[in-house]
Design a protein around this motif. Structure first.
Motif, PDB file in Angstrom:
ATOM      1  N   ALA A 120       1.901   0.962  -4.557  1.00  0.00           N
ATOM      2  CA  ALA A 120       0.547   1.196  -5.072  1.00  0.00           C
ATOM      3  C   ALA A 120       0.397   2.594  -5.653  1.00  0.00           C
ATOM      4  CB  ALA A 120      -0.465   1.012  -3.952  1.00  0.00           C
ATOM      5  N   ARG A 121       1.431   3.412  -5.571  1.00  0.00           N
ATOM      6  CA  ARG A 121       1.281   4.829  -5.904  1.00  0.00           C
ATOM      7  C   ARG A 121       2.089   5.242  -7.123  1.00  0.00           C
ATOM      8  NH1 ARG A 121      -0.551   7.165  -0.761  1.00  0.00           N
ATOM      9  NH2 ARG A 121      -0.711   5.352   0.595  1.00  0.00           N
ATOM     10  N   ASP A 176      -0.087  -3.485  -8.859  1.00  0.00           N
ATOM     11  CA  ASP A 176      -0.762  -4.344  -7.875  1.00  0.00           C
ATOM     12  C   ASP A 176      -0.543  -5.820  -8.217  1.00  0.00           C
ATOM     13  OD1 ASP A 176      -1.815  -2.131  -6.537  1.00  0.00           O
ATOM     14  OD2 ASP A 176      -3.541  -2.052  -7.891  1.00  0.00           O
ATOM     15  N   GLY A 209       0.809  -1.225   0.000  1.00  0.00           N
ATOM     16  CA  GLY A 209       0.000   0.000   0.000  1.00  0.00           C
ATOM     17  C   GLY A 209       0.839   1.271   0.000  1.00  0.00           C
TER      18      GLY A 209
END
Ligand SMILES: Cc1cc2nc3c(=O)[nH]c(=O)nc-3n(C[C@H](O)[C@H](O)[C@H](O)COP(=O)(O)OP(=O)(O)OC[C@H]3O[C@@H](n4cnc5c(N)ncnc54)[C@H](O)[C@@H]3O)c2cc1C
Ligand SMILES: [Zn+2]
Lengths: 82, 401
Positions: free
Chosen positions: B59-60, B170, B55
């Protein structure tokens, strides 16, 4: 956008400033006496705290002076200058 | 087609201790755990994650993968990674949607052009695919780009790496997590490392929000938060943590088939598999851990994007966000041993570590298993800052931040 408190101009938009990183990093008084590790420390090592941080800003598009601030690196709020 | 399984990995209670504790379940932590088990037979491994699996920056990021770095040591480690990307869906038996659609790095001035051509030549000498494209060739590849000489920063050409591209971040994380879990690795979420247990000069365990966990070796893989952990361990790292922002548009029809990057006017953009335009720019100037950045950075990145791609003016921004990246003085990673004998570090990948995920995991696992730097990691040890090695390498990294 941060509102940086310039001590001379008051709070101004971050876009008027250049960031100077950690404050109060003094030039070594006797550079020739430093070991390689100490010299590397002066050049490359800065504090990187998650919390309050004393840092420098240059008011490039304003009074063109450097100032020190204390800012929280999580909330981004400015505290009392040191 | 087989149904998607409900769970890709187990959710075990932490054991009392492990041979290796990896801190941080981003792509790097997961890949490291996987290669520890797969390449070195070390499966008594826990990956501890303070939030949810992958996360963080994993994920960014904007998922750009390339290996067109100037400096030989960088080219070598990123190209090792790119080769692993090319086989990764098969290796992990999971479609990571790796799309080798090519990456363009635009040049907007004569110095840009010279730097770019030099980098193309250097890449070729290192066996890395690279081409120099004229503005007309760029236009052919990317019909929606504005190559008018009237632009304030006209497109004077571009480097092109055809094997570069994007993958679905992901899926990459889930694929590594499932594969590591199958080899016996424990993935433990909601488990923040808050301190370390020591005996003499060694670390013997970690203090976590879920209790003490003993550790034979500890591997830091905490991206933007490595300085915080190093402070607990009593050493300093040459890192500054900064917010790096990205944004996506609404879903659009396919208009862009390659990845386009511009360091000079600073925007990079690709179109995701679903159709969003995914865009990033430079880091925010200040140190920050707030996972949000300043609006003016988004504003200037969009101005650059719209100048290059006038039709983007019609797109709506759907979301913006930030990740916390750890930038080193030479925009290069720090990988290897630390002043604490059984603690290892993998950090400093800054704005560009997603592309390194397989390669970093591979060489870091090897470094941990043998307690010495892997040959590809050797140029990136912590002591390069004291040995007089070349460290001003932002240009060589082909990043402008
Ligand atoms: C907006 C943005 C765009 C980017 N674009 C690209 C790109 O296009 N291409 C590219 O190559 N790279 C890109 N990057 C960089 C890339 O994402 C990172 O370099 C890379 O993801 C870092 O490795 P990681 O995956 O392990 O990090 P992360 O996914 O951040 O993993 C670190 C993990 O450690 C955990 N952690 C931290 N402290 C603790 C603790 N005390 N205890 C337990 N767990 C802890 C965090 O929660 C996190 O999950 C981008 C980054 C951002 C933010
Ligand atoms: Zn001022």
């Amino acid at each position: 956008m941060l509102s940086v408190p310039c001590p001379w101009c008051g709070p101004r938009d971050e876009t008027e400033f250049r960031y100077g990183g950690q404050a109060h990093v003094a030039y070594p008084p006797d550079p020739a006496a430093l070991s390689d590790a100490e010299w590397a420390g002066y050049l490359f090592l800065r504090d990187n705290p998650k919390g309050w941080f004393a840092e420098r800003w240059f008011h490039a598009a304003g009074c063109r002076r450097w100032c020190n601030t204390v800012r929280h690196t999580v909330t981004y709020e400015f505290g009392a200058p040191s | 087609m087989t149904a998607h399984p409900d769970f890709l990995w187990a959710d075990p209670e932490p054991k009392r201790g492990y041979e290796v504790v990896v801190i941080g379940a981003g792509g790097h932590g997961l890949a490291t755990a996987y290669y520890l088990a797969r390449n070195h037979g070390i499966s008594d491994v826990a990956v501890l994650e303070r939030g949810w699996l992958a996360g963080g920056n994993m994920a960014r990021n904007t998922t750009i993968i390339r290996s067109n770095y100037l400096w030989d040591a960088s080219a070598a480690i990123y190209e090792h990674s790119l080769k692993l990307w090319e086989g990764l869906s098969d290796e992990l038996d999971y479609d990571i949607l790796f799309s080798q659609r090519g990456v363009l790095n635009l040049a907007h001035s004569l110095p840009d052009v010279r730097e770019s051509v030099r980098r193309v030549n250097a890449n070729r000498l290192n066996g890395i695919d690279a081409e120099w494209l004229t503005p007309a060739e760029v236009k052919k590849l990317v019909p929606i780009i504005n190559t008018s000489p009237e632009l304030r920063y006209p497109v004077l050409g571009a480097t092109f790496q055809p094997r570069a591209g994007i993958a679905k971040h992901d899926h990459v994380a889930w694929a590594y997590a499932r594969a590591a879990n199958r080899l016996g690795v424990h993935l433990i979420q909601n488990c923040e490392v808050t301190g370390f247990r020591r005996e003499g000069s060694r670390v013997t365990g970690v203090e976590t929000s879920r209790g003490t966990i003993e550790a034979g070796r500890v591997a830091l893989c905490a991206a933007g938060h490595t300085s915080v952990l190093a402070q607990e361990l009593g050493f300093r790292l040459p890192l500054a943590s900064h917010p790096l922002q990205a944004l996506v548009s609404e879903l659009l029809e396919q208009v862009l088939d390659t990845v386009v990057m511009s360091n000079a006017i600073h925007v990079y953009v690709s179109q995701a598999h679903k159709g969003e335009l995914v865009m990033g720019a430079g880091i925010d100037a200040y140190n920050g851990y707030g996972q949000r950045g300043s609006f003016h950075v988004i504003e200037s990145q969009l101005a650059a994007a719209v100048e290059l791609f006038p039709i983007f003016a019609r797109a709506h921004v759907l979301r913006t966000w930030a990740g916390i990246v750890d930038v080193s003085p030479d925009a290069s990673p720090v990988l290897g041993l630390t002043p604490v004998e059984n603690v290892f570090v993998n950090c400093g990948w800054g704005t560009g570590g997603f592309k390194a995920t397989p390669g970093a995991g591979w060489v870091y696992a090897d470094t941990i298993a043998h307690a010495r730097p892997h040959p590809l990691a050797a140029p990136f040890t912590l002591d390069r800052f004291t040995t007089g090695a070349l460290v001003d390498e932002h240009g060589a990294a082909a990043v402008a931040h």
